[in-house]
Design a protein around this motif. Structure first.
Motif, short mmCIF file in Angstrom:
data_model
loop_
_atom_site.label_atom_id
_atom_site.label_comp_id
_atom_site.label_asym_id
_atom_site.label_seq_id
_atom_site.Cartn_x
_atom_site.Cartn_y
_atom_site.Cartn_z
N THR A 23 -37.75 -5.33 30.44
CA THR A 23 -38.01 -5.45 28.99
C THR A 23 -39.50 -5.40 28.70
N LEU A 24 -40.27 -6.12 29.52
CA LEU A 24 -41.72 -6.12 29.30
C LEU A 24 -42.28 -4.72 29.51
N LEU A 25 -41.76 -4.02 30.51
CA LEU A 25 -42.26 -2.67 30.79
C LEU A 25 -41.95 -1.74 29.62
N LYS A 26 -40.75 -1.85 29.09
CA LYS A 26 -40.37 -0.98 27.96
C LYS A 26 -41.23 -1.30 26.73
N GLY A 27 -41.45 -2.59 26.50
CA GLY A 27 -42.31 -2.98 25.37
C GLY A 27 -43.73 -2.44 25.57
N ALA A 28 -44.22 -2.55 26.81
CA ALA A 28 -45.58 -2.06 27.10
C ALA A 28 -45.64 -0.54 26.91
N TYR A 29 -44.56 0.13 27.27
CA TYR A 29 -44.54 1.59 27.12
C TYR A 29 -44.61 1.97 25.64
N ALA A 38 -48.42 1.32 31.30
CA ALA A 38 -47.49 0.23 31.00
C ALA A 38 -47.23 -0.61 32.24
N GLU A 39 -47.09 0.03 33.39
CA GLU A 39 -46.85 -0.72 34.64
C GLU A 39 -48.05 -1.61 34.95
N ASP A 40 -49.24 -1.06 34.79
CA ASP A 40 -50.44 -1.87 35.05
C ASP A 40 -50.53 -3.03 34.06
N VAL A 71 -53.23 -8.02 26.84
CA VAL A 71 -53.60 -6.99 27.83
C VAL A 71 -53.71 -5.62 27.14
N CYS A 72 -52.76 -5.33 26.24
CA CYS A 72 -52.80 -4.04 25.53
C CYS A 72 -54.02 -3.96 24.61
N ARG A 73 -54.34 -5.08 23.96
CA ARG A 73 -55.53 -5.07 23.08
C ARG A 73 -56.79 -4.84 23.90
N ASP A 74 -56.84 -5.44 25.10
CA ASP A 74 -58.01 -5.21 25.97
C ASP A 74 -58.13 -3.72 26.26
N TYR A 75 -56.97 -3.10 26.53
CA TYR A 75 -56.98 -1.68 26.84
C TYR A 75 -57.46 -0.87 25.64
N TRP A 76 -56.92 -1.15 24.45
CA TRP A 76 -57.33 -0.40 23.25
C TRP A 76 -58.83 -0.57 22.98
N ARG A 77 -59.31 -1.81 23.20
CA ARG A 77 -60.73 -2.08 22.97
C ARG A 77 -61.58 -1.23 23.91
N ARG A 78 -61.18 -1.16 25.17
CA ARG A 78 -61.94 -0.35 26.14
C ARG A 78 -61.89 1.13 25.74
N GLN A 79 -60.73 1.57 25.27
CA GLN A 79 -60.59 2.98 24.88
C GLN A 79 -61.51 3.33 23.72
N VAL B 21 -36.98 4.30 30.91
CA VAL B 21 -38.19 3.67 31.45
C VAL B 21 -37.75 2.45 32.26
N GLU B 22 -37.88 2.55 33.55
CA GLU B 22 -37.47 1.45 34.43
C GLU B 22 -38.63 1.13 35.37
N PRO B 23 -38.74 -0.13 35.79
CA PRO B 23 -39.82 -0.48 36.71
C PRO B 23 -39.69 0.29 38.02
N SER B 24 -40.81 0.81 38.51
CA SER B 24 -40.77 1.54 39.78
C SER B 24 -40.67 0.53 40.92
N ARG B 25 -40.30 1.04 42.07
CA ARG B 25 -40.23 0.20 43.26
C ARG B 25 -41.59 -0.44 43.55
N GLU B 26 -42.65 0.40 43.32
CA GLU B 26 -44.01 -0.06 43.58
C GLU B 26 -44.35 -1.27 42.69
N LEU B 27 -43.97 -1.17 41.41
CA LEU B 27 -44.27 -2.28 40.49
C LEU B 27 -43.51 -3.53 40.91
N ARG B 28 -42.25 -3.36 41.27
CA ARG B 28 -41.45 -4.53 41.70
C ARG B 28 -42.09 -5.18 42.92
N ASP B 29 -42.55 -4.34 43.87
CA ASP B 29 -43.19 -4.89 45.06
C ASP B 29 -44.46 -5.64 44.69
N ARG B 30 -45.22 -5.05 43.75
CA ARG B 30 -46.47 -5.69 43.35
C ARG B 30 -46.20 -7.04 42.69
#
Lengths: 174, 212
Positions: A23-29, A38-40, A71-79, B21-30
């Motif tokens: 869910t967090l990843l989808k929201g970040a995307y 988004a993963e980062d 975290v997203c705001r930090d990214y936008w600020r840097r951009q 959009v699904e978490p990658s294996r790499e992200l899960r490991d991290r």
């Protein structure tokens, strides 16, 4: 803090993380429009949550949503501090069929429309309509008055509607 | 379209947009790797091992200036990160604590479209790829300013675990096929003239060297 208690808190965190990671990843995307970014962002978010788990564990979802926005705001600020990428080459003509599925085209249009919204409106829309938070919960996460959230959501919806409808209107106009 | 219909349409559009959009294996490991660090008396918390900073003269695309940390560097009560790949202001920074992260770091570099690859340096490697061994990753970051990478050229960074948590690097270049590993003890053409900063624990500061 005893070792046993630390271990149990770590387990609690990992349970929360594995459950809410998608869910967090989808929201970040939706906020960043790029899966790698988004993963980062999610990783950075969960690190923040982990480091403050003592505080976050009472309401981890709210805390993680706040951390994600930060975290997203930090990214936008840097951009914003850096110049835009200069692309070379010519854009394909409008009638060229790129062979993209409707879903891909719609997603690109939504991402484009979301990226054109002011940051606050984008955040409000994602919290309200993706994370399904109420007006008051959205206000809590954003630390804003409910009235501001309501008006931002209304403006964001109208803006998004306008942006997404624009191509149809062009077609009708022809 | 009234407000309720519009809200439903936006909800549906969001759901569609993130459907696959699904978490990658790499992200899960991290994320699974997030752990508390055991406190060691006298340990230097801020020490970052095996950090290699390479700045290209042409600079990297401004749009990729975002910090793309493989594992974000952090301090405090958490474990040291396995690796980090950070691009900022045209500088690519690679931090590694374990050679096991080589594949992940290399994948990250490929995604950034930069002319750098990371490969393991092993004793049993059959490749005859020549390297200039930097041997400067011990206990402090290295900064390299190679003055630009020629089109078609790839800078090969060879990583070697010298002790737990500490990775040293060798560097070389190739205009052809990139080796999958690099043997220990080979010297070669290297990067050409470049500037290197190495942490000097006696002087307690970074000292610049020119390597030719």
């Amino acid at each position: 803090m005893t070792a046993a208690r630390r271990l149990s808190q770590d387990q609690e965190f990992h349970r929360f993380a594995s459950e809410h990671l998608p869910t967090l990843l989808k929201g970040a995307y939706l906020l960043l429009h790029d899966v790698d970014l988004a993963e980062d962002a999610v990783q950075g978010t969960l690190l923040r949550v982990f480091r403050r788990w003592n505080e976050a564990r009472h309401s981890p979802e709210t805390y993680s949503q706040k951390a994600l926005l930060s975290v997203c705001r930090d990214y936008w600020r840097r951009q914003r501090r850096r110049p835009d990428e200069v692309l070379s080459g010519t854009a394909p003509a409008a009638d060229v069929d790129l062979g993209l599925s409707d879903q891909v085209v719609e997603r690109a249009a939504l991402n484009q429309a979301l990226s054109e919204l002011p940051d606050l409106q984008r955040e409000v829309l994602v919290l309200r309509f993706f994370f399904d938070l109420s007006i008051s919960d959205t206000a809590t996460v954003l630390e804003l008055p409910e009235g501001t959230v309501k008006s931002s959501a209304h403006r964001g919806l109208r803006h998004l509607h306008g942006l997404l409808r624009a191509p149809d209107q062009e077609v009708k106009a022809k | 379209m009234n407000d309720d219909q519009l809200e439903d349409a936006v909800r549906q559009a969001f759901r569609d947009a993130v459907m696959d959009v699904e978490p990658s294996r790499e992200l899960r490991d991290r994320v699974d790797g997030i752990r508390r660090r055991r406190f060691r008396r006298g340990a230097a918390w801020s020490r970052i091992h095996g950090r290699l900073v390479v700045a290209t003269a042409g600079g990297l695309s401004a749009a990729t200036v975002a910090v793309l940390a493989g594992i974000a560097a952090f301090t405090g009560a958490t474990a040291p990160p396995a690796f980090a790949v950070v691009v900022s202001k045209g500088t690519l920074s690679i931090t590694m604590h374990s050679v096991e992260s080589v594949a992940a770091v290399d994948a990250r570099l490929r995604r950034l479209h930069v002319p750098f690859v990371v490969v393991p340096m092993t004793r049993d490697c059959k490749s005859h790829f020549g390297m200039t061994y930097l041997a400067a990753g011990r206990g402090g970051p290295i900064h390299l300013h190679p003055g630009g990478v020629r089109p078609g050229r790839t800078i090969v960074l060879a990583a070697r675990q010298i002790k737990p948590g500490v990775v040293d690097f060798g560097a070389g270049w190739t205009d052809g096929k990139v080796p999958s590993c690099v043997p220990v003890g080979h010297s070669g053409p290297g990067l050409g003239p470049f500037e290197m900063e190495k942490w000097n624990p006696k002087l307690h500061r970074y000292v610049k060297h020119w390597v030719k």
